[in-house]
Design a protein around this motif. Structure first.
Motif, PDB file in Angstrom:
ATOM      1  N   LEU A  80      12.765  -3.032  25.283  1.00  0.00           N
ATOM      2  CA  LEU A  80      12.938  -3.175  23.836  1.00  0.00           C
ATOM      3  C   LEU A  80      11.928  -4.160  23.256  1.00  0.00           C
ATOM      4  CD1 LEU A  80      16.833  -3.210  23.642  1.00  0.00           C
ATOM      5  CD2 LEU A  80      15.351  -1.608  22.416  1.00  0.00           C
ATOM      6  N   ARG A  81      11.719  -5.261  23.948  1.00  0.00           N
ATOM      7  CA  ARG A  81      10.743  -6.252  23.480  1.00  0.00           C
ATOM      8  C   ARG A  81       9.352  -5.635  23.380  1.00  0.00           C
ATOM      9  NH1 ARG A  81      10.633 -10.858  27.570  1.00  0.00           N
ATOM     10  NH2 ARG A  81       8.949 -11.594  26.181  1.00  0.00           N
ATOM     11  N   LEU A  82       8.951  -4.912  24.393  1.00  0.00           N
ATOM     12  CA  LEU A  82       7.623  -4.315  24.400  1.00  0.00           C
ATOM     13  C   LEU A  82       7.483  -3.234  23.329  1.00  0.00           C
ATOM     14  CD1 LEU A  82       7.132  -4.019  28.259  1.00  0.00           C
ATOM     15  CD2 LEU A  82       5.728  -5.414  26.725  1.00  0.00           C
ATOM     16  N   ALA A  83       8.459  -2.329  23.252  1.00  0.00           N
ATOM     17  CA  ALA A  83       8.366  -1.218  22.307  1.00  0.00           C
ATOM     18  C   ALA A  83       8.295  -1.720  20.869  1.00  0.00           C
ATOM     19  CB  ALA A  83       9.559  -0.280  22.492  1.00  0.00           C
ATOM     20  N   ARG A  84       9.132  -2.684  20.535  1.00  0.00           N
ATOM     21  CA  ARG A  84       9.122  -3.214  19.177  1.00  0.00           C
ATOM     22  C   ARG A  84       7.809  -3.928  18.878  1.00  0.00           C
ATOM     23  NH1 ARG A  84      15.409  -4.858  19.902  1.00  0.00           N
ATOM     24  NH2 ARG A  84      16.311  -3.104  18.754  1.00  0.00           N
ATOM     25  N   HIS A  85       7.278  -4.624  19.857  1.00  0.00           N
ATOM     26  CA  HIS A  85       6.001  -5.311  19.652  1.00  0.00           C
ATOM     27  C   HIS A  85       4.887  -4.316  19.332  1.00  0.00           C
ATOM     28  CE1 HIS A  85       2.520  -7.900  20.391  1.00  0.00           C
ATOM     29  NE2 HIS A  85       2.057  -6.934  21.181  1.00  0.00           N
ATOM     30  N   PHE A  86       4.785  -3.247  20.098  1.00  0.00           N
ATOM     31  CA  PHE A  86       3.686  -2.296  19.891  1.00  0.00           C
ATOM     32  C   PHE A  86       3.757  -1.638  18.517  1.00  0.00           C
ATOM     33  CE2 PHE A  86       3.688  -1.939  24.723  1.00  0.00           C
ATOM     34  CZ  PHE A  86       2.551  -2.721  24.870  1.00  0.00           C
ATOM     35  N   VAL A  87       4.949  -1.266  18.082  1.00  0.00           N
ATOM     36  CA  VAL A  87       5.092  -0.604  16.776  1.00  0.00           C
ATOM     37  C   VAL A  87       4.921  -1.600  15.633  1.00  0.00           C
ATOM     38  CG1 VAL A  87       6.686   0.637  15.261  1.00  0.00           C
ATOM     39  CG2 VAL A  87       6.540   1.251  17.684  1.00  0.00           C
ATOM     40  N   ASP A  88       5.520  -2.767  15.771  1.00  0.00           N
ATOM     41  CA  ASP A  88       5.539  -3.722  14.658  1.00  0.00           C
ATOM     42  C   ASP A  88       4.217  -4.449  14.463  1.00  0.00           C
ATOM     43  OD1 ASP A  88       8.164  -2.999  14.265  1.00  0.00           O
ATOM     44  OD2 ASP A  88       9.008  -4.771  15.264  1.00  0.00           O
ATOM     45  N   THR A  89       3.328  -4.421  15.466  1.00  0.00           N
ATOM     46  CA  THR A  89       2.075  -5.179  15.338  1.00  0.00           C
ATOM     47  C   THR A  89       0.827  -4.303  15.297  1.00  0.00           C
ATOM     48  OG1 THR A  89       1.839  -5.468  17.750  1.00  0.00           O
ATOM     49  CG2 THR A  89       3.107  -7.144  16.546  1.00  0.00           C
ATOM     50  N   THR A  90       0.964  -2.995  15.486  1.00  0.00           N
ATOM     51  CA  THR A  90      -0.193  -2.095  15.467  1.00  0.00           C
ATOM     52  C   THR A  90      -0.026  -1.118  14.307  1.00  0.00           C
ATOM     53  OG1 THR A  90      -0.228  -2.240  17.891  1.00  0.00           O
ATOM     54  CG2 THR A  90      -1.637  -0.571  16.854  1.00  0.00           C
ATOM     55  N   PRO A  91      -0.836  -1.214  13.258  1.00  0.00           N
ATOM     56  CA  PRO A  91      -0.600  -0.432  12.028  1.00  0.00           C
ATOM     57  C   PRO A  91      -0.547   1.071  12.241  1.00  0.00           C
ATOM     58  CG  PRO A  91      -2.209  -2.168  11.637  1.00  0.00           C
ATOM     59  CD  PRO A  91      -1.978  -2.144  13.112  1.00  0.00           C
ATOM     60  N   THR A  92      -1.309   1.607  13.170  1.00  0.00           N
ATOM     61  CA  THR A  92      -1.364   3.061  13.338  1.00  0.00           C
ATOM     62  C   THR A  92      -0.260   3.605  14.235  1.00  0.00           C
ATOM     63  OG1 THR A  92      -2.909   2.729  15.169  1.00  0.00           O
ATOM     64  CG2 THR A  92      -3.854   3.188  12.988  1.00  0.00           C
ATOM     65  N   ILE A  93       0.482   2.747  14.901  1.00  0.00           N
ATOM     66  CA  ILE A  93       1.482   3.197  15.876  1.00  0.00           C
ATOM     67  C   ILE A  93       2.853   3.261  15.210  1.00  0.00           C
ATOM     68  CG2 ILE A  93       2.607   2.703  18.072  1.00  0.00           C
ATOM     69  CD1 ILE A  93      -0.339   3.646  18.203  1.00  0.00           C
ATOM     70  N   THR A  94       3.473   4.432  15.284  1.00  0.00           N
ATOM     71  CA  THR A  94       4.789   4.630  14.675  1.00  0.00           C
ATOM     72  C   THR A  94       5.890   4.882  15.705  1.00  0.00           C
ATOM     73  OG1 THR A  94       4.331   7.002  14.415  1.00  0.00           O
ATOM     74  CG2 THR A  94       3.798   5.550  12.552  1.00  0.00           C
ATOM     75  N   ARG A  95       5.506   5.096  16.958  1.00  0.00           N
ATOM     76  CA  ARG A  95       6.522   5.285  18.002  1.00  0.00           C
ATOM     77  C   ARG A  95       5.990   4.744  19.320  1.00  0.00           C
ATOM     78  NH1 ARG A  95       7.149  11.043  19.710  1.00  0.00           N
ATOM     79  NH2 ARG A  95       5.793  10.383  21.401  1.00  0.00           N
TER      80      ARG A  95
END
Length: 289
Positions: A80-95
């Protein structure tokens, strides 16, 4: 002819991570295999080679290691920590989807006491898959390579026959399988360790105390036992390869065989798969698997 880019994702597969927590009372080992997969507004990199919106897979690997410095905890929590980080900090990533396999290490016992820093690899692999889309997180826990056997209490007869059927009917047979199970949580918060322990225990208990007339019946009994024991679980999917054990014909040696000597065949094997679903549970579709 019109063509368009279809669904796509990219990530870093099988990042091997071992963390040692060096408590004074005894060390603890967390051994993970982590795979990440990101999706979103990635048309440019596919169509023109513009990589400005791409978070490199090497960065994803480094993030796994950096986050481990603060502790790993339960695999679902780390995912959960990793998944939320990738989506919340990378503008082009939505999932983001993070799949984790946790290999079990148990401290070796010496003179009745657990050793301080010596371990043996235990059977079975714990798994977790987390999918996060910026709003909702789906959490799937599970296990694989849990090999179990009943030496009696299993039958298989009354099946359909055609001109190619040669299998004899069995009223008493060995039933063995290597369990792969994945169960979806209805929420993204839980006592992950307790839930996993309850689910694993339910799978083993149902396998042991179900008089099986088919591996399909056993599969359903195992799935049902897990869901009935934990109301916060929405569904469970199981894959059970039938590890066949065939009675060896010892008559050419003038010996009988009263159900004691078997040949363990590794292939081909029957593969029984299915799921048990709680009525009314929210269904995210196939994507979360």
């Amino acid at each position: 002819m019109d063509l368009r880019l279809g669904d796509n994702q990219y990530g870093k597969a099988e990042v091997r991570l071992v963390r040692v927590d060096r408590a004074e009372a005894g060390h603890t080992v967390t051994d993970l295999n982590v795979s990440t997969a990101l999706a979103g507004d990635l048309d440019a990199t596919h169509l023109t080679g513009d990589n400005s919106g791409v978070l490199p897979t090497d960065t994803q690997k480094n993030t796994v290691y950096a986050f481990a410095r603060d502790g790993v905890g339960e695999p679902e929590e780390f995912g959960l920590r990793l998944a939320r980080h990738f989506v919340d900090t990378t503008p082009t990533i939505t999932r983001a989807r993070v799949h984790l396999e946790r290999y079990r290490w148990e401290r070796i016992t010496v003179d009745g006491q657990p050793a301080h820093h010596s371990f043996a690899r235990a059977a079975g692999v714990r798994t977790a898959t987390v999918t996060y889309d910026g709003t909702t997180a789906w959490v799937v826990s599970g296990l694989t390579d849990l090999t179990v056997m009943n030496t009696t209490g299993s039958e298989f007869h009354g099946f359909h026959r055609d001109r190619f059927t040669t299998l004899p009917e069995a009223t008493d047979r060995i039933l063995a399988t290597a369990v792969t199970a994945r169960w979806r949580h209805a929420t993204d918060t839980a006592n992950w360790a307790e839930s996993f322990g309850l689910a694993r225990g339910a799978l083993l208990e149902a396998f042991a105390d179900t008089h099986s007339r088919s591996l399909q019946q056993t599969l359903h009994a195992m799935g049902e036992r897990v869901l009935r024991g934990q109301p916060d679980l929405a569904q469970i999917r199981l894959s059970l390869p039938n590890k066949h054990h065939f009675l060896v014909d010892l008559s050419p040696f003038d010996l009988d065989n009263p159900g004691e000597v078997f040949f363990a065949a590794d292939r081909p094997y029957g593969l029984i798969e299915g799921e048990v679903i709680r009525d009314g549970a929210p269904d995210p579709g196939l994507a979360w698997w």
